[in-house]
Each structure stands twice: as C-alpha cells, then as structure tokens.
Design a protein around this motif. Structure first.
Motif, PDB file in Angstrom:
ATOM      1  N   SER A  93       8.068  57.636  23.666  1.00  0.00           N
ATOM      2  CA  SER A  93       6.766  56.957  23.740  1.00  0.00           C
ATOM      3  C   SER A  93       6.815  55.603  23.046  1.00  0.00           C
ATOM      4  O   SER A  93       6.275  54.615  23.555  1.00  0.00           O
ATOM      5  CB  SER A  93       5.675  57.811  23.104  1.00  0.00           C
ATOM      6  OG  SER A  93       5.461  58.972  23.852  1.00  0.00           O
TER       7      SER A  93
ATOM      8  N   ASN B 129       9.484  53.768  22.566  1.00  0.00           N
ATOM      9  CA  ASN B 129      10.316  52.878  23.387  1.00  0.00           C
ATOM     10  C   ASN B 129       9.545  52.385  24.605  1.00  0.00           C
ATOM     11  O   ASN B 129       9.636  51.210  24.963  1.00  0.00           O
ATOM     12  CB  ASN B 129      11.599  53.584  23.820  1.00  0.00           C
ATOM     13  CG  ASN B 129      12.565  53.775  22.674  1.00  0.00           C
ATOM     14  OD1 ASN B 129      12.424  53.178  21.614  1.00  0.00           O
ATOM     15  ND2 ASN B 129      13.545  54.631  22.888  1.00  0.00           N
ATOM     16  N   GLN B 130       8.783  53.279  25.228  1.00  0.00           N
ATOM     17  CA  GLN B 130       7.994  52.877  26.390  1.00  0.00           C
ATOM     18  C   GLN B 130       6.932  51.858  26.004  1.00  0.00           C
ATOM     19  O   GLN B 130       6.703  50.886  26.716  1.00  0.00           O
ATOM     20  CB  GLN B 130       7.339  54.098  27.054  1.00  0.00           C
ATOM     21  CG  GLN B 130       6.648  53.782  28.360  1.00  0.00           C
ATOM     22  CD  GLN B 130       7.608  53.216  29.392  1.00  0.00           C
ATOM     23  OE1 GLN B 130       8.675  53.746  29.606  1.00  0.00           O
ATOM     24  NE2 GLN B 130       7.217  52.119  30.019  1.00  0.00           N
ATOM     25  N   ALA B 131       6.304  52.055  24.848  1.00  0.00           N
ATOM     26  CA  ALA B 131       5.297  51.098  24.384  1.00  0.00           C
ATOM     27  C   ALA B 131       5.934  49.737  24.121  1.00  0.00           C
ATOM     28  O   ALA B 131       5.360  48.696  24.461  1.00  0.00           O
ATOM     29  CB  ALA B 131       4.620  51.612  23.117  1.00  0.00           C
TER      30      ALA B 131
ATOM     31  N   LEU C 281       8.622  48.536  25.574  1.00  0.00           N
ATOM     32  CA  LEU C 281       8.937  47.942  26.877  1.00  0.00           C
ATOM     33  C   LEU C 281       7.688  47.396  27.554  1.00  0.00           C
ATOM     34  O   LEU C 281       7.732  46.349  28.197  1.00  0.00           O
ATOM     35  CB  LEU C 281       9.622  48.971  27.781  1.00  0.00           C
ATOM     36  CG  LEU C 281      11.052  49.326  27.397  1.00  0.00           C
ATOM     37  CD1 LEU C 281      11.547  50.501  28.237  1.00  0.00           C
ATOM     38  CD2 LEU C 281      11.968  48.129  27.545  1.00  0.00           C
ATOM     39  N   THR C 282       6.587  48.088  27.392  1.00  0.00           N
ATOM     40  CA  THR C 282       5.327  47.625  27.975  1.00  0.00           C
ATOM     41  C   THR C 282       4.903  46.301  27.342  1.00  0.00           C
ATOM     42  O   THR C 282       4.483  45.384  28.043  1.00  0.00           O
ATOM     43  CB  THR C 282       4.228  48.690  27.788  1.00  0.00           C
ATOM     44  OG1 THR C 282       4.647  49.882  28.456  1.00  0.00           O
ATOM     45  CG2 THR C 282       2.895  48.231  28.345  1.00  0.00           C
ATOM     46  N   VAL C 283       5.039  46.204  26.027  1.00  0.00           N
ATOM     47  CA  VAL C 283       4.692  44.968  25.340  1.00  0.00           C
ATOM     48  C   VAL C 283       5.585  43.835  25.827  1.00  0.00           C
ATOM     49  O   VAL C 283       5.111  42.735  26.112  1.00  0.00           O
ATOM     50  CB  VAL C 283       4.808  45.128  23.806  1.00  0.00           C
ATOM     51  CG1 VAL C 283       4.781  43.782  23.105  1.00  0.00           C
ATOM     52  CG2 VAL C 283       3.697  46.025  23.291  1.00  0.00           C
TER      53      VAL C 283
ATOM     54  N   GLY D  11       7.097  43.649  28.694  1.00  0.00           N
ATOM     55  CA  GLY D  11       6.863  43.382  30.103  1.00  0.00           C
ATOM     56  C   GLY D  11       5.503  42.805  30.411  1.00  0.00           C
ATOM     57  O   GLY D  11       5.336  42.028  31.341  1.00  0.00           O
ATOM     58  N   HIS D  12       4.501  43.161  29.625  1.00  0.00           N
ATOM     59  CA  HIS D  12       3.138  42.752  29.959  1.00  0.00           C
ATOM     60  C   HIS D  12       2.410  42.070  28.815  1.00  0.00           C
ATOM     61  O   HIS D  12       1.250  41.740  28.938  1.00  0.00           O
ATOM     62  CB  HIS D  12       2.323  43.971  30.395  1.00  0.00           C
ATOM     63  CG  HIS D  12       2.925  44.665  31.568  1.00  0.00           C
ATOM     64  ND1 HIS D  12       3.041  44.081  32.793  1.00  0.00           N
ATOM     65  CD2 HIS D  12       3.463  45.900  31.680  1.00  0.00           C
ATOM     66  CE1 HIS D  12       3.624  44.926  33.628  1.00  0.00           C
ATOM     67  NE2 HIS D  12       3.896  46.033  32.982  1.00  0.00           N
ATOM     68  N   GLY D  13       3.074  41.859  27.738  1.00  0.00           N
ATOM     69  CA  GLY D  13       2.416  41.283  26.577  1.00  0.00           C
ATOM     70  C   GLY D  13       2.142  39.803  26.715  1.00  0.00           C
ATOM     71  O   GLY D  13       1.296  39.252  26.035  1.00  0.00           O
TER      72      GLY D  13
ATOM     73  N   SER E 201       5.694  38.797  33.525  1.00  0.00           N
ATOM     74  CA  SER E 201       6.829  39.571  33.061  1.00  0.00           C
ATOM     75  C   SER E 201       7.910  38.657  32.499  1.00  0.00           C
ATOM     76  O   SER E 201       8.191  37.598  33.052  1.00  0.00           O
ATOM     77  CB  SER E 201       7.367  40.385  34.235  1.00  0.00           C
ATOM     78  OG  SER E 201       8.391  41.223  33.797  1.00  0.00           O
TER      79      SER E 201
END
Length: 163
Positions: free
Chosen positions: A125, A127-129, A131-133, A135-137, A142
C-alpha cells in the motif's frame, strides 16, 4: 534444513519429524517478520526459499502419515488421528502428545503467516501510494510514460512569453 529420508516411517516418527519441520517453519516465519519490519530484502529472499522447502517437507510427511492411517483403517484426515488415538490409547500416548504439539505449533505459524501477510500488504500500500504521488502528483501530468521517458506536458503557459 530438515529432510525426511525414510518413507517407511511409523506414525509416531512421522509426527516427530512433522513437529521438527513445523518448528523450523515457525522460526522462519519469525525471521521473515523481522525482515519485513526492517525492510531487509536479502533476508526476505532467504526466508522465502526456506519456507518453500519446509512446506514441501511438511506436505510429504503429512502424506506419509495420512497413508499410514488409511493403511490401518482410519480416515487420513485429522479426525482420523483422533480415532486412532482413542482406539489405541496405551500404544499412542507419545504420538498423542506429538500431535497436540504439532497442532499448537501449526496454529502459531498460521497466525504469524497472517501477520506477515498484513505487513506485506501494508508495504504494498505504501509503495502504491508513492507510485500514485509520482504519477499523479504533478499538475502537468504523468512524470514517466509507458516507455520510461518523461512525459511532462507543457500544458497552458499563460503569462509566459515564448522565446
């Protein structure tokens, strides 16, 4: 690491070997838990390989024990062990003690494995968070595309004077 070498084991010897192997597995699960907590990737690789081998050993011993029970006319499942003990109480006293010990160690190993799964899910979780930051932060889109190249778009450049 423990390896059964003789297929012609008595039920008592099989249970003794299962207790040994399950104890090693329980110990390995504790090491895995420590490696997960300290993010020790090398130790995790070692524990994974060890768990795989021990699980094969335990499955083989369980199969031998089950076959022995069936050959004696009992159900090869855990309830067959109880029937075996109740019909041969004097001959199976030590086996009964080993069986209870095996069940106890197995229950603890099951709980430790569940805890390790929770630790792994928590790490995933995080690591996914992250990656989300990544990719979309950014408001520009991206940071990296599917080819690994940067894909930051210029977007609207209001207020900028092009050169």
């Amino acid at each position: 690491m423990f390896q059964p070498t003789v297929q012609n084991l008595s039920i008592e010897q099989c249970l003794s070997d299962e207790v040994t192997a399950m104890s090693e597995l329980a110990s390995l699960l504790k090491k895995e838990q420590a490696a997960l907590a300290s993010n020790d990737i090398e130790a995790l690789g070692i524990t994974t390989a060890g768990k795989t081998e021990l699980l094969r050993t335990i499955a083989g011993l369980e199969k031998i024990r089950s076959s022995k029970l069936v050959a004696l006319g009992f159900n090869g499942k855990p309830e067959g062990m109880q029937s075996y003990f109740s019909q041969h109480p004097t001959e199976t006293a030590q086996s009964s003690v080993l069986w209870e010990k095996l069940l106890s160690i197995s229950e603890q190993a099951k709980e430790d494995n569940r805890t390790n799964g929770l630790l792994i899910n928590r790490r995933l979780s995080h690591n996914q968070a992250a990656l989300t930051v990544l990719g979309h932060g950014s408001s520009t889109g991206s940071l990296y595309g599917p080819t690994g190249q940067t894909t930051i778009s210029a977007g609207s450049m209001k207020g900028m004077i092009p050169r």
